[in-house]
Design a protein around this motif. Sequence first.
Motif, PDB file in Angstrom:
ATOM      1  N   THR A  58       7.131  -7.364   0.441  1.00  0.00           N
ATOM      2  CA  THR A  58       8.294  -7.922  -0.242  1.00  0.00           C
ATOM      3  C   THR A  58       8.149  -7.812  -1.754  1.00  0.00           C
ATOM      4  O   THR A  58       7.050  -7.825  -2.302  1.00  0.00           O
ATOM      5  N   LYS A  59       9.290  -7.675  -2.421  1.00  0.00           N
ATOM      6  CA  LYS A  59       9.352  -7.671  -3.880  1.00  0.00           C
ATOM      7  C   LYS A  59       9.584  -9.100  -4.376  1.00  0.00           C
ATOM      8  O   LYS A  59      10.255  -9.881  -3.697  1.00  0.00           O
ATOM      9  N   PRO A  60       9.091  -9.409  -5.561  1.00  0.00           N
ATOM     10  CA  PRO A  60       8.238  -8.602  -6.436  1.00  0.00           C
ATOM     11  C   PRO A  60       6.859  -8.431  -5.799  1.00  0.00           C
ATOM     12  O   PRO A  60       6.271  -9.395  -5.298  1.00  0.00           O
ATOM     13  N   PHE A  61       6.353  -7.188  -5.798  1.00  0.00           N
ATOM     14  CA  PHE A  61       5.110  -6.920  -5.094  1.00  0.00           C
ATOM     15  C   PHE A  61       3.890  -7.155  -5.987  1.00  0.00           C
ATOM     16  O   PHE A  61       3.952  -7.063  -7.211  1.00  0.00           O
ATOM     17  N   ASN A  62       2.799  -7.494  -5.337  1.00  0.00           N
ATOM     18  CA  ASN A  62       1.514  -7.646  -6.007  1.00  0.00           C
ATOM     19  C   ASN A  62       0.783  -6.308  -5.936  1.00  0.00           C
ATOM     20  O   ASN A  62       0.601  -5.756  -4.855  1.00  0.00           O
ATOM     21  N   GLN A  63       0.362  -5.779  -7.073  1.00  0.00           N
ATOM     22  CA  GLN A  63      -0.229  -4.443  -7.104  1.00  0.00           C
ATOM     23  C   GLN A  63      -1.509  -4.355  -6.275  1.00  0.00           C
ATOM     24  O   GLN A  63      -1.765  -3.344  -5.615  1.00  0.00           O
ATOM     25  N   THR A  64      -2.300  -5.409  -6.290  1.00  0.00           N
ATOM     26  CA  THR A  64      -3.542  -5.409  -5.510  1.00  0.00           C
ATOM     27  C   THR A  64      -3.240  -5.338  -4.019  1.00  0.00           C
ATOM     28  O   THR A  64      -3.908  -4.613  -3.263  1.00  0.00           O
ATOM     29  N   VAL A  65      -2.214  -6.072  -3.602  1.00  0.00           N
ATOM     30  CA  VAL A  65      -1.819  -6.065  -2.189  1.00  0.00           C
ATOM     31  C   VAL A  65      -1.298  -4.688  -1.794  1.00  0.00           C
ATOM     32  O   VAL A  65      -1.632  -4.154  -0.732  1.00  0.00           O
ATOM     33  N   VAL A  66      -0.477  -4.084  -2.661  1.00  0.00           N
ATOM     34  CA  VAL A  66       0.052  -2.754  -2.368  1.00  0.00           C
ATOM     35  C   VAL A  66      -1.087  -1.756  -2.190  1.00  0.00           C
ATOM     36  O   VAL A  66      -1.125  -0.993  -1.217  1.00  0.00           O
ATOM     37  N   MET A  67      -2.038  -1.741  -3.104  1.00  0.00           N
ATOM     38  CA  MET A  67      -3.152  -0.802  -3.015  1.00  0.00           C
ATOM     39  C   MET A  67      -3.974  -1.026  -1.757  1.00  0.00           C
ATOM     40  O   MET A  67      -4.415  -0.078  -1.098  1.00  0.00           O
ATOM     41  N   ALA A  68      -4.200  -2.300  -1.409  1.00  0.00           N
ATOM     42  CA  ALA A  68      -5.005  -2.607  -0.230  1.00  0.00           C
ATOM     43  C   ALA A  68      -4.310  -2.142   1.045  1.00  0.00           C
ATOM     44  O   ALA A  68      -4.941  -1.563   1.941  1.00  0.00           O
ATOM     45  N   ARG A  69      -3.005  -2.364   1.129  1.00  0.00           N
ATOM     46  CA  ARG A  69      -2.284  -1.966   2.344  1.00  0.00           C
ATOM     47  C   ARG A  69      -2.118  -0.451   2.435  1.00  0.00           C
ATOM     48  O   ARG A  69      -2.207   0.120   3.523  1.00  0.00           O
ATOM     49  N   VAL A  70      -1.890   0.190   1.308  1.00  0.00           N
ATOM     50  CA  VAL A  70      -1.811   1.652   1.307  1.00  0.00           C
ATOM     51  C   VAL A  70      -3.145   2.229   1.767  1.00  0.00           C
ATOM     52  O   VAL A  70      -3.190   3.142   2.612  1.00  0.00           O
ATOM     53  N   ALA A  71      -4.243   1.730   1.223  1.00  0.00           N
ATOM     54  CA  ALA A  71      -5.572   2.227   1.607  1.00  0.00           C
ATOM     55  C   ALA A  71      -5.826   2.015   3.089  1.00  0.00           C
ATOM     56  O   ALA A  71      -6.368   2.903   3.772  1.00  0.00           O
ATOM     57  N   LEU A  72      -5.432   0.866   3.609  1.00  0.00           N
ATOM     58  CA  LEU A  72      -5.644   0.565   5.032  1.00  0.00           C
ATOM     59  C   LEU A  72      -4.876   1.544   5.918  1.00  0.00           C
ATOM     60  O   LEU A  72      -5.433   2.118   6.859  1.00  0.00           O
ATOM     61  N   HIS A  73      -3.605   1.756   5.610  1.00  0.00           N
ATOM     62  CA  HIS A  73      -2.789   2.624   6.466  1.00  0.00           C
ATOM     63  C   HIS A  73      -3.193   4.088   6.345  1.00  0.00           C
ATOM     64  O   HIS A  73      -3.139   4.826   7.334  1.00  0.00           O
ATOM     65  N   LEU A  74      -3.633   4.505   5.163  1.00  0.00           N
ATOM     66  CA  LEU A  74      -4.087   5.888   5.018  1.00  0.00           C
ATOM     67  C   LEU A  74      -5.433   6.103   5.711  1.00  0.00           C
ATOM     68  O   LEU A  74      -5.718   7.211   6.179  1.00  0.00           O
ATOM     69  N   GLN A  75      -6.238   5.076   5.793  1.00  0.00           N
ATOM     70  CA  GLN A  75      -7.476   5.186   6.579  1.00  0.00           C
ATOM     71  C   GLN A  75      -7.137   5.392   8.053  1.00  0.00           C
ATOM     72  O   GLN A  75      -7.767   6.195   8.746  1.00  0.00           O
TER      73      GLN A  75
END
Length: 315
Positions: free
Chosen positions: A107-124
């Motif tokens: 959800t917006k406004p997004f937290n950058q740390t959360v975005v990076m963590a979730r992107v990394a998880l799904h790309l793994q």
Amino acid sequence: MNGVEMQKVLVADDDAVNREVLGELLKPEYTVLLARNGAQTLERAMRHLPDLVLLDVMMPDMDGYEVLRRLRADPLTAHISVIFISGLDRPEDEASGLKMGASDYITKPFNQTVVMARVALHLQVVRQRRMLERLANIDGLTELANRRRFDEVYELEWQRARRSGRPLSLALLDIDAFKQYNDRYAHPAGDRALRAVARLAAGATRRPGDLAARYGGEELVLLLPETGALEAAHLAAQLRDAVAALMIVHEASSVAQVLTVSVGGATLEPGSLETAPALFEAADTELYRAKQAGRHRVSWRDSGAAVPCARSLAP
């Protein structure tokens, strides 16, 4: 990234500030693509096949739900992971996106740390899935793609060629007198010879879209998207010559004193109405002609000609 190809993330948001923030956030770790609306998202997803899409739900021309539906409906993009990023924060909104096939919902406004963590998880998860798929799609002896993988890719590339109007070439390669080779030198030697030919076939398919596969026994197949008949037949002739240049002794062959191959091919040219099975059958027919003409040669048919013509390339 130590020589490893960076994974691709497509950021789709109609807000230029959001695109810029997310793009700058992801660039140090990933190859970033940007899209400002739904139509551009679909076009870039089709062209670049990203590993992950960060998709805004509310866009003016086509909302994220419709974009996701279209991505899932196309076999070429159905596998792409999608994370919704949206100002809609009701539980039912998140549930709706997940039911449609989204991998996650931020959800917006997004937290950058959360975005990076979730992107990394799904790309793994994407990396692990592809490793398993690769193991399931590889022929154990030659380390080429197996027949199952070829069938999957061939159907997708044939559909792409019909849509794009670009040519698609297909070559079948058969080792001449291979039974006699196995009878004379035993199966371990036959396996080594087949692996040597497979390495040359893999080297001949240099572009990312090309595919070399073991179709069965001593028969290999080359799939060459966006390659016309002349170029594909020339490549096949080079491969035929490279096999002979290995100088693998084959005293039981009636063709030559070294191991040789025959190649048959066909090309789907723009405007052709030929089906995928018919194109494969045409290549198989040309392989038969190459064998009938004496083996150790290439026979190629161009379906784009007003009257289909076969060309034979002898050494």
